[in-house]
Enzyme design. Structure first.
Site, short mmCIF file in Angstrom:
data_model
loop_
_atom_site.label_atom_id
_atom_site.label_comp_id
_atom_site.label_asym_id
_atom_site.label_seq_id
_atom_site.Cartn_x
_atom_site.Cartn_y
_atom_site.Cartn_z
N CYS A 1 52.23 -42.63 19.46
CA CYS A 1 50.88 -42.09 19.29
C CYS A 1 49.92 -43.19 18.82
O CYS A 1 50.33 -44.32 18.56
CB CYS A 1 50.90 -40.94 18.29
SG CYS A 1 51.41 -41.46 16.63
N CYS B 1 50.93 -44.66 15.56
CA CYS B 1 52.10 -45.54 15.71
C CYS B 1 51.68 -46.91 16.25
O CYS B 1 52.17 -47.94 15.78
CB CYS B 1 53.13 -44.90 16.64
SG CYS B 1 53.78 -43.33 16.05
#
Length: 81
Positions: free
Chosen positions: A10, A13
């Site tokens: 994501c 991340c």
């Protein structure tokens, strides 16, 4: 040194990965530190990470559920050198 970024990939991340890579480069640890992504849910949970993104350094969870700052990452790396 093994640094693992745990999460599905994501935006948070990716931001965590960028911060880790920036710190590794700034500290001149490109040869000593291996930075990898762990995207498998079972592997992430086996590392004790319940909230992503998670950061695991040499098998020790140092962060989860937030984007750590470069200063925090530097501190964690220095603690493990």
């Amino acid at each position: 040194m093994q640094i693992e970024i745990c999460g599905p990939g994501c935006v948070r991340c990716i931001a965590t990965m960028k911060n880790v890579q920036k710190v590794v480069k700034e500290m001149g640890l490109e040869q000593e530190a291996e930075v990898t992504e762990v995207k498998d849910i079972m592997a992430i949970s086996n590392k004790g990470v319940l909230l992503t993104p998670g950061v695991v350094i040499d098998g020790v969870k140092v962060s989860e559920g937030r984007i750590p700052s470069p200063e925090e990452i530097k501190k964690w790396i220095k603690e493990r050198e």
